[in-house]
Scaffold this motif. Structure first.
Motif, PDB file in Angstrom:
ATOM      1  N   PRO A 103     -26.205 -28.885  30.156  1.00 40.09           N
ATOM      2  CA  PRO A 103     -27.336 -28.899  28.920  1.00 40.09           C
ATOM      3  C   PRO A 103     -26.300 -27.508  28.060  1.00 40.09           C
ATOM      4  O   PRO A 103     -26.933 -26.958  27.149  1.00 40.09           O
ATOM      5  N   TYR A 104     -25.273 -27.319  28.308  1.00 35.66           N
ATOM      6  CA  TYR A 104     -23.808 -25.917  27.933  1.00 35.66           C
ATOM      7  C   TYR A 104     -23.230 -26.958  26.552  1.00 35.66           C
ATOM      8  O   TYR A 104     -22.715 -26.006  26.025  1.00 35.66           O
ATOM      9  N   TRP A 105     -23.202 -28.025  26.514  1.00 35.75           N
ATOM     10  CA  TRP A 105     -22.565 -29.096  25.498  1.00 35.75           C
ATOM     11  C   TRP A 105     -22.224 -28.414  24.193  1.00 35.75           C
ATOM     12  O   TRP A 105     -21.793 -28.545  23.567  1.00 35.75           O
ATOM     13  N   GLY A 106     -23.757 -28.100  23.203  1.00 38.67           N
ATOM     14  CA  GLY A 106     -23.246 -27.732  22.310  1.00 38.67           C
ATOM     15  C   GLY A 106     -22.546 -26.266  22.035  1.00 38.67           C
ATOM     16  O   GLY A 106     -22.099 -26.331  21.176  1.00 38.67           O
ATOM     17  N   LEU A 107     -22.762 -25.432  22.769  1.00 36.59           N
ATOM     18  CA  LEU A 107     -21.654 -24.478  22.872  1.00 36.59           C
ATOM     19  C   LEU A 107     -20.378 -24.707  22.924  1.00 36.59           C
ATOM     20  O   LEU A 107     -20.062 -24.086  22.557  1.00 36.59           O
ATOM     21  N   LEU A 108     -20.063 -25.404  23.855  1.00 34.82           N
ATOM     22  CA  LEU A 108     -18.600 -25.832  23.747  1.00 34.82           C
ATOM     23  C   LEU A 108     -18.564 -26.429  22.208  1.00 34.82           C
ATOM     24  O   LEU A 108     -17.030 -26.220  21.839  1.00 34.82           O
ATOM     25  N   ALA A 109     -18.783 -27.707  21.909  1.00 38.56           N
ATOM     26  CA  ALA A 109     -18.675 -27.771  20.464  1.00 38.56           C
ATOM     27  C   ALA A 109     -19.060 -26.836  19.444  1.00 38.56           C
ATOM     28  O   ALA A 109     -17.685 -26.467  18.673  1.00 38.56           O
ATOM     29  N   VAL A 110     -19.975 -25.482  19.885  1.00 44.53           N
ATOM     30  CA  VAL A 110     -19.314 -24.737  18.680  1.00 44.53           C
ATOM     31  C   VAL A 110     -17.715 -23.943  18.764  1.00 44.53           C
ATOM     32  O   VAL A 110     -16.960 -23.463  18.003  1.00 44.53           O
ATOM     33  N   ARG A 111     -17.428 -23.660  20.486  1.00 42.58           N
ATOM     34  CA  ARG A 111     -16.467 -22.562  20.134  1.00 42.58           C
ATOM     35  C   ARG A 111     -15.313 -23.949  19.785  1.00 42.58           C
ATOM     36  O   ARG A 111     -14.217 -23.092  19.472  1.00 42.58           O
ATOM     37  N   ALA A 112     -15.116 -25.067  19.816  1.00 41.97           N
ATOM     38  CA  ALA A 112     -14.543 -25.935  19.839  1.00 41.97           C
ATOM     39  C   ALA A 112     -13.597 -26.441  18.242  1.00 41.97           C
ATOM     40  O   ALA A 112     -13.297 -25.654  16.951  1.00 41.97           O
ATOM     41  N   ILE A 113     -15.449 -26.155  16.807  1.00 48.44           N
ATOM     42  CA  ILE A 113     -15.218 -25.702  16.116  1.00 48.44           C
ATOM     43  C   ILE A 113     -14.804 -24.444  14.959  1.00 48.44           C
ATOM     44  O   ILE A 113     -13.496 -24.257  14.752  1.00 48.44           O
TER      45      ILE A 113
END
Length: 191
Positions: free
Chosen positions: A77-87
């Protein structure tokens, strides 16, 4: 009723992901540790070198975070936060790579802000992680916030101080990533 061959296939897929994560953790840990040691022993290099090393590290970490987000987007469920951190990592890293003549104050703010945001996002996803990953995420988040805060507190510091603080950050993260790779290896060996 589930087919027993499906369970074996799922188990093999999970082991493949764990082994890939171990390799990624070891690779990023080694690169990060090496970059930190270079900055530690040669802190008198120009701002361009410090900016490029910091930028390269951020881009590498961002790509790793993005790969993790893509790989886990259906299961975590936290994949979106990983994507934000990646950005954040890729964007800040790209600025430092493209603009190596950046002023020390701008570099300090980019690196410090990135670290604080990374630490905060780490604490946000902490409750969603499996228990075996939580200690590494806590260590990474605490280190990120602490070093980001130190960097932001001294925006007019000399290049040597900034290089030493960033070197300590890189060495700390490198060791955490290597330790994480070891923990992932133990998990893979136990499975």
């Amino acid at each position: 009723m589930t087919d027993p061959t499906d369970l074996v296939t799922d188990r093999r897929d999970a082991l493949a992901v764990i082994r890939e994560s171990r390799t990624l953790a070891y690779a990023l840990g080694g690169i990060t540790l090496a970059a930190g040691l270079v900055l530690l022993f040669w802190p008198d290099r120009t701002i361009g070198v410090v900016a490029r090393v910091a930028g390269l590290l951020m881009v590498i970490m961002g790509i790793g975070d993005l790969a993790d987000a893509v790989r886990t987007h259906r299961t975590q469920p936290y994949w979106g936060l990983l994507a934000v951190r990646a950005i954040f990592h890729v964007a800040f890293g790209a600025v430092l790579l493209v603009w190596p003549g950046i002023t020390i104050t701008a570099m300090v703010w980019l690196v410090g802000l990135d670290q604080v945001l990374t630490g905060l996002l780490g604490f946000v996803v902490l409750g969603k992680l499996p228990p075996e990953y939580r200690p590494a995420m806590i260590m990474r988040s605490v280190l990120a916030i602490a070093f980001g805060g130190i960097i932001l507190a001294w925006p007019h510091a000399t290049l040597a101080v900034v290089a030493l603080v960033i070197a300590a950050l890189l060495i700390g993260f490198g060791l955490v990533l290597l330790w994480s790779g070891r923990q992932i290896g133990k998990l893979a060996d136990a499975a």
